[in-house]
Design a protein around this motif. Sequence first.
Motif, PDB file in Angstrom:
ATOM      1  N   VAL A  74     -42.670 -22.140 -10.219  1.00 15.18           N
ATOM      2  CA  VAL A  74     -42.119 -23.607  -9.340  1.00 15.18           C
ATOM      3  C   VAL A  74     -42.676 -24.749 -10.426  1.00 15.18           C
ATOM      4  O   VAL A  74     -44.161 -24.173 -11.214  1.00 15.18           O
ATOM      5  CB  VAL A  74     -43.400 -23.347  -8.216  1.00 15.18           C
ATOM      6  CG1 VAL A  74     -44.270 -25.224  -7.944  1.00 15.18           C
ATOM      7  CG2 VAL A  74     -42.878 -22.842  -7.520  1.00 15.18           C
ATOM      8  N   MET A  75     -42.564 -25.920 -10.189  1.00 15.48           N
ATOM      9  CA  MET A  75     -42.525 -26.835 -11.599  1.00 15.48           C
ATOM     10  C   MET A  75     -43.112 -28.522 -11.226  1.00 15.48           C
ATOM     11  O   MET A  75     -42.190 -29.203  -9.515  1.00 15.48           O
ATOM     12  CB  MET A  75     -41.472 -27.192 -12.897  1.00 15.48           C
ATOM     13  CG  MET A  75     -41.043 -25.531 -13.900  1.00 15.48           C
ATOM     14  SD  MET A  75     -39.450 -26.002 -13.899  1.00 15.48           S
ATOM     15  CE  MET A  75     -38.972 -25.037 -12.665  1.00 15.48           C
ATOM     16  N   HIS A  76     -43.694 -29.002 -11.443  1.00 11.82           N
ATOM     17  CA  HIS A  76     -44.079 -30.493 -11.012  1.00 11.82           C
ATOM     18  C   HIS A  76     -44.512 -31.125 -12.403  1.00 11.82           C
ATOM     19  O   HIS A  76     -45.135 -31.429 -12.851  1.00 11.82           O
ATOM     20  CB  HIS A  76     -45.440 -30.507 -10.134  1.00 11.82           C
ATOM     21  CG  HIS A  76     -45.367 -31.868  -9.256  1.00 11.82           C
ATOM     22  ND1 HIS A  76     -46.215 -32.826  -9.952  1.00 11.82           N
ATOM     23  CD2 HIS A  76     -45.112 -31.985  -7.727  1.00 11.82           C
ATOM     24  CE1 HIS A  76     -45.673 -33.388  -9.222  1.00 11.82           C
ATOM     25  NE2 HIS A  76     -45.138 -33.651  -8.401  1.00 11.82           N
ATOM     26  N   LEU A  77     -43.287 -32.193 -12.517  1.00 11.87           N
ATOM     27  CA  LEU A  77     -42.894 -33.319 -13.783  1.00 11.87           C
ATOM     28  C   LEU A  77     -44.591 -34.256 -13.624  1.00 11.87           C
ATOM     29  O   LEU A  77     -44.690 -34.703 -14.482  1.00 11.87           O
ATOM     30  CB  LEU A  77     -41.568 -33.339 -13.783  1.00 11.87           C
ATOM     31  CG  LEU A  77     -40.908 -32.335 -13.637  1.00 11.87           C
ATOM     32  CD1 LEU A  77     -38.990 -32.961 -13.090  1.00 11.87           C
ATOM     33  CD2 LEU A  77     -41.013 -31.775 -14.843  1.00 11.87           C
ATOM     34  N   ALA A  78     -44.559 -34.299 -12.705  1.00 15.87           N
ATOM     35  CA  ALA A  78     -46.118 -35.809 -12.729  1.00 15.87           C
ATOM     36  C   ALA A  78     -45.341 -36.346 -13.131  1.00 15.87           C
ATOM     37  O   ALA A  78     -44.287 -37.036 -12.743  1.00 15.87           O
ATOM     38  CB  ALA A  78     -47.365 -34.816 -13.148  1.00 15.87           C
ATOM     39  N   ARG A  79     -46.825 -37.513 -13.951  1.00 17.61           N
ATOM     40  CA  ARG A  79     -45.869 -38.910 -14.147  1.00 17.61           C
ATOM     41  C   ARG A  79     -44.819 -38.981 -15.075  1.00 17.61           C
ATOM     42  O   ARG A  79     -43.732 -39.997 -15.443  1.00 17.61           O
ATOM     43  CB  ARG A  79     -46.885 -39.971 -14.430  1.00 17.61           C
ATOM     44  CG  ARG A  79     -46.218 -41.454 -15.131  1.00 17.61           C
ATOM     45  CD  ARG A  79     -47.677 -42.070 -15.035  1.00 17.61           C
ATOM     46  NE  ARG A  79     -48.379 -42.539 -13.337  1.00 17.61           N
ATOM     47  CZ  ARG A  79     -49.121 -43.000 -13.493  1.00 17.61           C
ATOM     48  NH1 ARG A  79     -49.941 -43.916 -14.099  1.00 17.61           N
ATOM     49  NH2 ARG A  79     -49.973 -43.633 -11.956  1.00 17.61           N
ATOM     50  N   ALA A  80     -44.662 -38.284 -16.479  1.00 19.13           N
ATOM     51  CA  ALA A  80     -44.357 -38.825 -17.552  1.00 19.13           C
ATOM     52  C   ALA A  80     -43.752 -36.625 -18.096  1.00 19.13           C
ATOM     53  O   ALA A  80     -43.485 -36.455 -19.256  1.00 19.13           O
ATOM     54  CB  ALA A  80     -45.309 -39.508 -18.894  1.00 19.13           C
ATOM     55  N   GLY A  81     -43.398 -36.475 -17.126  1.00 16.85           N
ATOM     56  CA  GLY A  81     -42.897 -34.511 -17.072  1.00 16.85           C
ATOM     57  C   GLY A  81     -41.457 -35.233 -16.926  1.00 16.85           C
ATOM     58  O   GLY A  81     -40.953 -35.782 -16.476  1.00 16.85           O
ATOM     59  N   TRP A  82     -40.905 -34.184 -18.020  1.00 16.26           N
ATOM     60  CA  TRP A  82     -38.714 -34.148 -18.096  1.00 16.26           C
ATOM     61  C   TRP A  82     -38.633 -32.809 -18.372  1.00 16.26           C
ATOM     62  O   TRP A  82     -39.506 -31.888 -18.925  1.00 16.26           O
ATOM     63  CB  TRP A  82     -38.679 -35.034 -18.517  1.00 16.26           C
ATOM     64  CG  TRP A  82     -36.803 -35.323 -18.029  1.00 16.26           C
ATOM     65  CD1 TRP A  82     -36.077 -35.225 -18.645  1.00 16.26           C
ATOM     66  CD2 TRP A  82     -36.487 -35.537 -16.876  1.00 16.26           C
ATOM     67  NE1 TRP A  82     -35.316 -35.101 -18.385  1.00 16.26           N
ATOM     68  CE2 TRP A  82     -35.357 -35.859 -16.978  1.00 16.26           C
ATOM     69  CE3 TRP A  82     -36.945 -35.767 -15.851  1.00 16.26           C
ATOM     70  CZ2 TRP A  82     -34.253 -35.680 -15.826  1.00 16.26           C
ATOM     71  CZ3 TRP A  82     -36.132 -36.045 -14.729  1.00 16.26           C
ATOM     72  CH2 TRP A  82     -34.995 -36.248 -14.398  1.00 16.26           C
ATOM     73  N   LEU A  83     -37.779 -32.032 -17.672  1.00 15.19           N
ATOM     74  CA  LEU A  83     -36.611 -31.119 -17.628  1.00 15.19           C
ATOM     75  C   LEU A  83     -35.689 -31.371 -19.117  1.00 15.19           C
ATOM     76  O   LEU A  83     -34.309 -32.069 -18.948  1.00 15.19           O
ATOM     77  CB  LEU A  83     -36.464 -30.487 -16.981  1.00 15.19           C
ATOM     78  CG  LEU A  83     -35.913 -29.132 -17.206  1.00 15.19           C
ATOM     79  CD1 LEU A  83     -36.039 -28.184 -15.680  1.00 15.19           C
ATOM     80  CD2 LEU A  83     -34.273 -29.079 -16.958  1.00 15.19           C
ATOM     81  N   ARG A  84     -35.264 -30.320 -20.161  1.00 16.06           N
ATOM     82  CA  ARG A  84     -34.673 -31.319 -21.270  1.00 16.06           C
ATOM     83  C   ARG A  84     -34.228 -29.186 -21.312  1.00 16.06           C
ATOM     84  O   ARG A  84     -34.415 -28.640 -21.543  1.00 16.06           O
ATOM     85  CB  ARG A  84     -35.534 -31.505 -22.099  1.00 16.06           C
ATOM     86  CG  ARG A  84     -34.367 -31.542 -23.243  1.00 16.06           C
ATOM     87  CD  ARG A  84     -35.056 -32.368 -24.468  1.00 16.06           C
ATOM     88  NE  ARG A  84     -35.552 -31.200 -25.704  1.00 16.06           N
ATOM     89  CZ  ARG A  84     -36.391 -31.480 -26.315  1.00 16.06           C
ATOM     90  NH1 ARG A  84     -37.076 -33.206 -26.511  1.00 16.06           N
ATOM     91  NH2 ARG A  84     -37.628 -30.534 -27.110  1.00 16.06           N
ATOM     92  N   TRP A  85     -32.485 -29.310 -20.758  1.00 14.95           N
ATOM     93  CA  TRP A  85     -31.642 -27.897 -20.710  1.00 14.95           C
ATOM     94  C   TRP A  85     -31.263 -28.169 -22.274  1.00 14.95           C
ATOM     95  O   TRP A  85     -30.341 -29.057 -22.869  1.00 14.95           O
ATOM     96  CB  TRP A  85     -30.464 -28.574 -19.689  1.00 14.95           C
ATOM     97  CG  TRP A  85     -29.711 -27.721 -20.100  1.00 14.95           C
ATOM     98  CD1 TRP A  85     -28.484 -27.647 -20.400  1.00 14.95           C
ATOM     99  CD2 TRP A  85     -29.999 -25.653 -19.147  1.00 14.95           C
ATOM    100  NE1 TRP A  85     -28.486 -26.228 -20.597  1.00 14.95           N
ATOM    101  CE2 TRP A  85     -29.131 -24.888 -19.743  1.00 14.95           C
ATOM    102  CE3 TRP A  85     -30.606 -25.467 -18.629  1.00 14.95           C
ATOM    103  CZ2 TRP A  85     -28.423 -24.003 -19.429  1.00 14.95           C
ATOM    104  CZ3 TRP A  85     -30.973 -24.431 -18.022  1.00 14.95           C
ATOM    105  CH2 TRP A  85     -29.327 -23.113 -18.548  1.00 14.95           C
TER     106      TRP A  85
END
Length: 295
Positions: A74-85
Amino acid sequence: MPEMPEVQGLADFLRLKLMPPGVPPKRIDEVEVLSFSVLKTAAVPLAELGTGPVSAVVRRGKFLDIGAGDAHLVMHLARAGWLRWSDALKPGRLRPGTGPIALRVRFAAGDDGDAQQGFDLTEAGTKKSLAVYVVREPDEVPGIARLGPDALDIATEDFARLLAGHGGQVKGLLRDQAAIAGIGNAYSDEILHAARLSPFALADKLDPEQVDRLFAAMHEVLDAAVASAAGRPASALKDSKRQSMRVHARTGEACPVCGDTVREVSFADSSLQYCPTCQTGGKLLADRRTSRFLK
């Protein structure tokens, strides 16, 4: 901050990558933790994620949940997070603390010799709020256990009762995940602009026509944003969000509805944007402590 439409877009994108139709779902090969503060749980070993294939990829409020093996990532990206595939991760382990990557998830390569796929969770800035949980059940994540009804699932009557029972400002209510799940700072600005309501309006003082307008605006803005995010790769979702904003992060620009100048109210760690003509009868909001313009 990624909100409901972007997280839904990420969930849809990952589901296609990890559970493609007609092909066996992928299996997590390894989870590399590069920033030890990002992992908020210790009870369930990371290896549990690799005991079986990916079984689900869903959005829960602003959380992204990948069911895999005997656990959930489970992930919460918060204010400055991102997912890079990446369709082709470079071999070899990364060195902790040498860049913006907080966590890397590698998926097992197929027997055909294809490159190993996976994704990185990254976080910009110095305030580290990105959070990852490995749990047996999603409700073991405190933020998920506290979630209110999803913004696109709540019934009209329940929405009206929620507003009537809340004595604070409507902007704060829309952002309260325990009240309505999925909306953050950006889309609350957009919803209030579409509803022609002040962000400082008191939720329990809205009349029935304003409540109906707000409910309709919430669906209009979020439905359009979810539709815009659908089918986009993860790398395009943030730009799509920025381009769709009418007032949020548009301080000093012309309102696309009336042409007035979009204004801003700043707080300690955030800000909001609004159009005086569309939302406050032409009045300027000084700040949340001194303003008396509530309509």
